[in-house]
Design a protein around this motif. Structure first.
Motif, short mmCIF file in Angstrom:
data_model
loop_
_atom_site.label_atom_id
_atom_site.label_comp_id
_atom_site.label_asym_id
_atom_site.label_seq_id
_atom_site.Cartn_x
_atom_site.Cartn_y
_atom_site.Cartn_z
N PRO A 56 38.14 39.48 37.46
CA PRO A 56 38.12 38.01 37.26
C PRO A 56 36.73 37.40 37.45
O PRO A 56 36.37 36.44 36.74
N HIS A 57 35.95 37.93 38.40
CA HIS A 57 34.59 37.42 38.61
C HIS A 57 33.73 37.70 37.37
O HIS A 57 32.92 36.86 36.95
N LEU A 58 33.88 38.89 36.79
CA LEU A 58 33.09 39.23 35.61
C LEU A 58 33.54 38.43 34.40
O LEU A 58 32.71 38.04 33.56
N LEU A 59 34.85 38.18 34.27
CA LEU A 59 35.34 37.36 33.17
C LEU A 59 34.78 35.94 33.26
O LEU A 59 34.38 35.34 32.24
N ALA A 60 34.72 35.41 34.49
CA ALA A 60 34.15 34.07 34.67
C ALA A 60 32.66 34.07 34.34
O ALA A 60 32.14 33.13 33.71
N ALA A 61 31.95 35.13 34.75
CA ALA A 61 30.52 35.23 34.44
C ALA A 61 30.32 35.36 32.94
O ALA A 61 29.39 34.78 32.37
N ASP A 233 34.98 43.77 48.88
CA ASP A 233 34.29 44.85 48.18
C ASP A 233 33.90 44.44 46.77
O ASP A 233 32.83 44.81 46.27
N ALA A 234 34.76 43.66 46.12
CA ALA A 234 34.43 43.15 44.78
C ALA A 234 33.19 42.29 44.83
O ALA A 234 32.30 42.39 43.97
N LEU A 235 33.09 41.45 45.86
CA LEU A 235 31.89 40.61 46.00
C LEU A 235 30.67 41.45 46.32
O LEU A 235 29.54 41.09 45.97
N GLY A 236 30.87 42.59 46.99
CA GLY A 236 29.77 43.51 47.23
C GLY A 236 29.23 44.08 45.93
O GLY A 236 28.01 44.14 45.71
N ILE A 237 30.14 44.50 45.05
CA ILE A 237 29.72 45.01 43.74
C ILE A 237 29.00 43.92 42.97
O ILE A 237 27.92 44.14 42.39
N LEU A 238 29.59 42.73 42.95
CA LEU A 238 28.99 41.62 42.21
C LEU A 238 27.61 41.26 42.76
O LEU A 238 26.68 40.99 41.99
N SER A 239 27.47 41.28 44.08
CA SER A 239 26.18 40.96 44.69
C SER A 239 25.12 41.97 44.28
O SER A 239 23.97 41.62 43.99
N PHE A 240 25.50 43.25 44.26
CA PHE A 240 24.55 44.28 43.84
C PHE A 240 24.14 44.08 42.38
O PHE A 240 22.96 44.19 42.03
N LEU A 241 25.11 43.76 41.52
CA LEU A 241 24.79 43.53 40.11
C LEU A 241 23.86 42.33 39.94
O LEU A 241 22.98 42.33 39.06
#
Length: 354
Positions: A56-61, A233-241
């Motif tokens: 969902p975070h990537l879809l919003a991005a 953990d999802a926010l961790g992946i997103l933060s790294f990206l």
């Protein structure tokens, strides 16, 4: 987001297997290309639910136009292992036909030969087809995250020593508690990717590892599957990206990394000397000193004189602990990250265990 499936042909009377792949297209800015997969060991689900929360975070991005680099995601990377159920339990670590760990024996080919991996692929055994598809997709990218978990463990990662300390941004994005540095000698998935990179054109880089990373992330233990942890953990992946310029925006997490960094030869494998029921006296994350009690093995219930005390071989921090409470001689009990060379050599192939 574009969804597709890779069909893996079965052998003998086996059905075909289907591998879902999710793709987000970047805006063509020259940003790094990213590959993320989970559950190569089919029963390891923390990474699967982290990806579930990440989408969902990537879809919003994507809707905002913030996806800068291409992203390829394989949410469940092992449909073969996911079909291996026996006596009510999933057997997703080893392929039953070959008895080979699904995270071993990945093809080691130079970067220029990646296209050859999928030529005439249907003639190969299903597990070999799977491994070739995964490596061919991943090694074509710049950032590769292979999401696993241990039995009971800290949040830690395995990565090639060449990536450290440049990978500190990853540690800060996830709040890693430990980093274990490999030497690129195994045929595990992450090291098959680095093999291709090592043996390929630099593409304008000053070194093969510049701007790249391939790692195995151990998302704690098998039972650490809950919505709050998955979202974190999802926010961790997103933060790294975001830190690596794959997604536009400010990182959501930034946690100073203070954990141990140990080469694999400095990871003490504490194994059971005898069979028995395990009474742990130390938990994951604890610092221990040489000779300190770690556990008691009950070998003859009702006779405490037969208890066997297991002690720390050196100073260090407990990174993992086995989830089983009955062990055989030689079974691993704990991994301790230390500053001393391990008291036992690694197995051939460079991995700590099968």
């Amino acid at each position: 987001m574009h969804k597709s499936e890779i069909v893996i042909a079965g052998d003998l009377s086996s059905p075909e297997f289907r591998l879902p792949v999710l793709r987000f297209s970047g805006r063509g800015t020259g940003a790094p290309r990213t590959y993320i997969q989970a559950a190569l060991h089919a029963g390891e689900l923390p990474g699967v639910v982290a990806i579930h929360k990440l989408i969902p975070h990537l879809l919003a991005a994507e809707a905002r136009g913030d996806i800068l680099g291409d992203i390829v995601i394989v949410p469940k990377a092992n449909p073969i292992g996911a079909a291996q159920w026996f006596f009510g339990e999933l057997q997703g670590r080893f392929e039953l036909a070959s008895r080979v760990n699904f995270n071993r024996d990945h093809p080691l080919v130079p970067l220029a030969e990646l296209p050859s991996l999928t030529e005439n692929i249907a003639a190969l055994p299903p597990a070999d087809q799977l491994k070739r598809h995964l490596v061919s997709m991943a090694a074509a990218c710049d950032l590769v995250l292979d999401l696993h978990c241990d039995d009971e463990s800290q949040l830690y990662a395995y990565l090639d020593a060449e990536f450290w300390p440049a990978a500190r941004d990853l540690a800060e994005s996830f709040g890693l508690e430990a980093v274990l540095l490999s030497d690129g000698n195994s045929s595990a998935f992450e090291e098959a990717v680095t093999y291709a990179w090592r043996h390929g054109d630099l593409g304008g880089r000053s070194a093969w590892h510049e701007g790249r990373i391939s790692l195995t992330m151990e998302f704690r233990g098998t039972r650490d599957v809950d919505p709050e942890t998955a979202e974190k953990d999802a926010l961790g992946i997103l933060s790294f990206l975001k830190r690596r310029g794959v997604v536009a925006g400010t990182p959501d997490r930034n946690e100073p990394f203070t954990g141990p960094v140990a080469g694999l030869d400095y990871v003490q494998m504490v194994n059971a000397p005898v069979a028995g029921a395990v009474l742990f006296e130390k938990n994951i994350g604890m610092a221990v000193t040489a000779g300190e009690r770690l556990a008691v093995l009950v070998t003859e219930p009702g006779n405490p004189d037969r208890d066997h005390v297991v002690t720390a071989p050196t100073d260090g921090v407990i990174v993992t602990r086995v989830s089983a409470r009955f062990v055989r001689p030689g079974d691993n009990l704990m991994k301790i990250a230390s500053s001393e060379l391990s008291h036992q050599g690694r197995k051939p192939g460079g991995a700590l265990e099968d």
